[in-house]
Scaffold this motif. Structure first.
Motif: not given
Ligand code: FAD
Lengths: 749, 288
Positions: A264-292
């Motif tokens: 979640e903080p990655l989407s906020l940090a990316l938003s802040r760095k791109s002038g406040g545009r909303p940023v969507k981040l959706v994990m793949s299943r592999a990301e869910v299993l490897r990194a959550t």
């Protein structure tokens, strides 16, 4: 069999109306995490370490940034320095600093105008690694010469000279354990291991984050607790919590895994760095299993003493658990739950929280308790079996009850463990005769249940209907249960109460839907809020009638004169009072903020019949019975759903689910094809019996039912396999390969 | 990525022959699209075969066999009663692939050309003696199915070659086939071991047999030793033991996340015995 001191019969509590979110969910109208979009939105993609442990020497994003449509790249350098502690750990897990600590650890993230461009850009970010020695196995990580995950991570509890990856030591108990073993007729020890498992929620993590240069932000996210998202994101990003407004989406499962932050903080940090545009981040299943956060893997030693009649005299447990590269394996809860079902004169617990190169563990349904139960209930079953005792009778003889000093400290108030054993014994499944290669297994389980910070607000509408605003996302039907309790209390119809899960700006702090707390704590808070609205309505009626407000009672949805005034005035219904609200003092509402006391523990007993194919080692579940004390089932269907779901997740853990790491420290099975949760056709209908021993600490007797149900299945299945094959499996999962090898070893003698 | 929709197999072969980078044919897409989304195979040229006439049809050949188009899905195979009656083992292998959704798209040819040693339909095809027609820049040729796989993810097809049809021989009388796989769950898994048996009886005796073993070697194996173990027998206990031992003896598996080497060797024997019994019963008239 309600053993009820409080009210027995209700108008609505205990009925099974349709859930208020049902139509939205079956028609696809419900909005889940990935369903949110906003104008000008960007898509994010995350670059993850392919190494289990590596120094990050260089990150070169120039090629990615040169790609058309790419708006921002963030690395750890875009995050503020935070002091050691919870937020440092969360930040380090959100995005690696000097070193990548596990396969899948985020290293950089990119935002672009489409998902495809974002994925392409992520592939263009070049990361130079220096591979370091790694360790993923809990017993290997416990060695003195294991690769060190982090210097200085150990807390005050760790003695000098401990293995370097030990970060926390727990050591507690009571009674004279040695004397207990000395007085026993049978003493046995066993070593048990369980592999890490993932909650396996069907909905991957997803969010849309927006953060402007003014430090004000918004987030839409799939979570069990949006106040946690707010607090944790604020801590990781160094912004003020109240400036971040978080809305929870509908949620496709969490089981504890969505009580914290990952990307979640990655989407906020990316938003802040791109002038406040909303940023969507959706994990793949592999990301869910490897990194959550999966749960821990465990290595456990248990020793138990009992008399020849099967009465326990003493027990000890030594548990080692790795919860990934951060402090926080559930070894403490595991120890606390290990012997909680039984009366024990003497008990001692020793636990080690250990770091390893794996993803940061998150809560998973009764964190730690299922592993503990696997070890303890397995050994108990073996010992009682050796003494020729019936597994339910032996448990009954030793069962914790009202007044028992629990193994972990407190003295139990009213609990229902014995009642679950009685109900299991009476169930028809117990009289089914078993055939060859079949076996029956019994096991018991326990979970504390929990209250936690809770805020609820209730308002009566102009037509006498009621809206309830809660902050605990509805995972298993809590809106229905809360609506039932509020309607019961106000004396109105279930359909006239609408319960909404509202954003963080609308209420005081709420802890997530975790700890089996939503129906207990949010429910109790909603009832308190309704009671204060009732009080206000009684006051308005009293004023109209010109009598003392204490002389008004609330019955069947109306204020009535009571005591000496009884019958003097016709009742004033909620509809009539609401219609006049503006001229009688304005809006009618009630609210509750607090940490509702009166938590009641929940115990369960499971009985499973299995058949093992002697030629392949494959285990089939023939029938499965869950008996559990709910205190009170507000909406029995959703209680049964929790029982069945817990059993199914436990069966998966027992038979096939596991994190498989290669020698290179990479996760080998980050897809549902190879991370084998049970599929529907694997299982019979799970039978359930709801025992109701009401919790005196809740207005309707609720105990909380979400977690106990996953605790007994691990040992129940292992005990059934032991009965079917004569082989005691000490290591999960009991996969066909493992069981066939064990059966062959036994056949060879 | 370039997406092509040729109208003939000759055109498909020409496009493939001139393609420079990563090339894939698109049949059901249940491997190709999954690999694409996972980022593991990102084709430069994707050649969709579904616009070529006849690829969706199942027809009887003149000699009583079957010609199956390269886009025929598992679900359509299963819906063809006559085909199921002739080759229940081939069809049950294909029907084990994936879920209801996957069944609506996945094809026999795709399963074969994806090159997995664990492909569920391939042992049944090999046991049946199926052949494929290969169209390439220099014409067409017929190839036995067992000669297509080369190793995990690899086939013996040359650049520019595409399979244009699959043919099953005429079933004939007193014959039956069967496929069994071992998975830890009941569906949505990759075979840890797969065994197909096709046989013909003369009275109670096995007159002809073909046995194929999946997931126990780099490619699906056609085992003469297994066939020899049962030909001439009534499939009595002794013959079944010999079959099991032969099947185990043929295995050259690896240990991986799906099962150990020892497990695969042992269970290959178990499944060979069980599949042979089913094929035998079917040859005697039992319905699939
Ligand atoms: C959820 C899921 C479950 C699955 N379960 C199973 C299972 O249980 N068992 C199993 O075996 N498989 C399984 N699979 C894999 C897959 O479904 C099968 O391999 C399927 O048969 C592939 O067929 P397709 O038509 O979709 O192939 P595609 O994906 O279209 O193509 C696969 C490969 O074949 C090549 N190809 C296709 N047609 C031709 C042709 N005419 N000539 C030359 N090359 C060609 C392509 O270039 C590609 O390399 C599963 C897949 C999914 C997504």
């Amino acid at each position: 069999m309600p053993k009820d001191e409080i009210k027995q019969t209700f108008r609505l509590v205990g009925t099974r109306p349709d859930r208020p979110d049902g139509l939205d969910k079956v028609t696809g109208r419900a909005r889940y995490g990935a369903d949110f979009s906003a104008p000008g939105m960007l898509w994010a993609s995350v670059v993850r370490s392919p190494h289990a442990h590596a120094r990050i020497k260089k990150i070169d994003a120039s090629k990615a940034l040169a790609l058309e449509g790419v708006k921002a790249v963030v690395t750890r350098a875009d995050f503020p320095e935070v002091p050691a502690g919870e937020y440092w750990d969360l930040q380090e897990n959100t995005i690696a600093g000097e070193r990548a600590l596990y396969d899948g650890h985020a290293v950089a993230a990119v935002a672009a105008t489409s998902q495809l461009i974002a994925h392409d850009a992520a592939r263009l970010i070049e990361v130079e690694y220096e591979i370091l020695p790694h360790v993923t196995d809990v017993d290997e990580a416990f060695k003195m010469d294991a690769p060190v995950i982090r210097e200085g991570a150990a807390d005050y509890s760790v003695p000098e000279g401990s293995p370097p990856n030990v970060v926390k030591v727990l050591d507690f108990g009571r009674g004279d354990v040695e004397a207990g073993f000395a007085s026993a007729d049978l003493v046995k020890e066993g070593h048990y291991t369980t592999e890490a498992t993932h909650q396996g929620y069907i909905e991957p993590h997803a969010c849309v984050g927006q953060l402007g240069s003014d430090g004000k932000g918004e987030m839409w996210v799939c979570t069990q607790g949006h106040w946690y998202i707010r607090r944790m994101c604020a801590g990781v990003l160094g912004i003020e919590a109240a400036n971040l407004r978080v809305t929870a989406s509908e949620i496709g499962g969490g089981f504890g895994g969505k009580t914290t932050i990952f990307m979640e903080p990655l989407s906020l940090a990316l938003s802040r760095k791109s002038g406040g545009r909303p940023v969507k981040l959706v994990m793949s299943r592999a990301e869910v299993l490897r990194a959550t956060g999966p749960t821990a893997s465990a290595s456990m030693d248990v020793k138990i003493g009992m008399t020849k009649d099967g009465k326990l005299t003493a027990a000890t447990a030594v548990f080692r658990m790795q919860g990934g590269a951060f402090t926080g394996s559930p070894v403490d809860a595991a120890l606390n739950c290990a012997f909680a079902c039984y009366e024990l004169p003497a008990v001692h617990h020793l636990g080690y929280d250990i770091l390893a190169n794996r993803p940061k563990a998150a809560a998973y349904r009764a964190p730690g308790a299922p592993m503990a139960a696997f070890a303890v209930e397995n050994l108990l079953d073996e010992m009682w079996g050796e003494l020729g005792l019936d597994p339910l009778d032996a448990r009954m003889m030793n069962a914790a009850k009202e007044g028992t000093k629990s193994s972990y400290g407190p003295t139990f108030k009213r609990i229902g463990f014995e009642e679950t054993l009685e109900a299991a014994k009476a169930h028809k499944n117990l009289s089914v005769k078993l055939g060859p290669n079949q076996g029956r297994g019994v096991a018991a389980g326990f979970w504390f249940n929990y209250n936690g910070d809770t805020s609820v607000s209730l308002a009566v509408a102009e037509d006498g209907t009621a809206q309830v605003s809660v902050g605990t996302p509805d995972i298993g039907g809590s809106r229905a249960s809360i609506a039932l309790m509020v309607a019961e209390t106000l004396g109105i119809e279930y359909e006239d109460v609408r319960v909404s899960v509202v954003e963080t700006g609308a209420l005081g702090v709420n802890e997530p839907t975790h700890g089996s707390r939503a129906t207990f704590a949010t429910g109790k808070a909603a009832v308190e809020a309704a009671e204060s609205a009732i009080k206000d309505m009684c006051r308005r009626a009293a004023k109209k009638w010109g009598i003392d407000e204490d002389a008004v009672e609330w019955v069947d949805g109306a204020a009535r004169p009571a005591g000496p005034n009884a019958g003097k005035f016709p009742p004033l219904s909620i509809v009539e009072i609401a219609a006049k609200m503006s001229s009688t003092g304005g809006p009618i509402a009630g609210h509750y903020e607090g940490n509702p006391p009166g938590v009641g523990e929940s115990f369960g007993t499971h009985v499973v019949d299995v058949e093992v194919d002697p030629e392949t080692g494959r285990t089939e579940i023939l029938r499965y019975l869950v008996v559990q004390d709910a205190g009170r089932a507000i909406h029995p269907s959703y209680v049964e759903g929790q029982y069945q779901g817990g059993a199914v997740q436990g069966i998966g853990w027992a038979l096939n689910e596991e994190y498989v790491y290669g020698a290179d420290g990479r996760l080998q099975n980050p897809v549902f094809l190879d991370y084998r949760i049970p599929v529907a056709s694997d299982l019979p209908m799970i039978d359930t019996v709801i025992v109701e021993v009401p919790n005196p600490g809740h207005p309707y007797g609720v105990r909380g039912v979400g977690e106990t149900g996953i605790t007994p299945p691990l040992p129940a299945v292992a005990n059934a396999i032991a009965a079917a094959t004569g082989i005691r499996m000490h290591s999960l999962p009991i996969s066909p390969s493992k069981l066939l090898a064990a059966m062959n070893a036994k056949r060879k003698g | 990525m370039r997406y092509h929709t040729p109208a003939t197999f000759a055109d498909a072969a020409t496009i493939a022959a001139s393609a420079q980078g990563v090339t894939r044919f698109l049949a059901g897409g249940t491997d190709v699209l999954v690999q694409l989304r996972a980022g593991s195979v990102l084709p430069d040229d994707l050649i969709d075969l579904k616009h070529i006439p006849e690829v969706h049809s199942i027809t009887r050949t003149a000699d009583g066999g079957w010609r199956i188009g390269v886009a025929v899905s598992g679900a359509s195979l299963g819906a063809n009663k006559d085909l199921v009656a002739d080759w229940p083992g081939v069809v049950e292998g294909m029907e084990l692939v994936g879920s209801t959704q996957v069944q609506g798209r996945a094809t026999l040819t795709g399963n074969l050309c994806n090159g997995s040693p664990a492909a569920d339909s391939v042992p049944g095809l090999i046991a049946a003696g199926a052949t494929v027609t290969v169209t390439g820049p220099s014409g067409t040729r017929d190839v036995a199915v067992q000669d297509i796989p080369k190793g995990p993810g690899k086939t013996n097809l040359k650049a520019g070659e595409v399979i244009s049809a699959l043919t099953l021989p005429a079933r004939g009388k007193n014959a039956g086939d069967a496929y069994l796989r071992f998975i830890p769950r009941t569906e949505m898994d990759i075979a840890v071991v797969g065994v197909a048996v096709s046989l013909r009886l003369d009275g109670d005796k096995v007159a002809e047999a073909r046995v194929a073993l999946g997931a126990v070697a780099p490619t699906v194996l056609l085992s003469d030793a297994c066939a020899k173990a049962i030909v001439g027998t009534t499939l009595d206990a002794k013959a079944l033991d010999a079959l099991g031992a032969a099947a185990s003896g043929e295995c050259n598996p690896i240990s991986d996340k799906r099962g150990t080497k020892e497990f695969r060797i042992e269970v290959a024997g178990v499944l060979a015995r069980r599949a042979a019994k089913i094929a035998y019963d079917r040859a005697k008239g039992a319905k699939a």
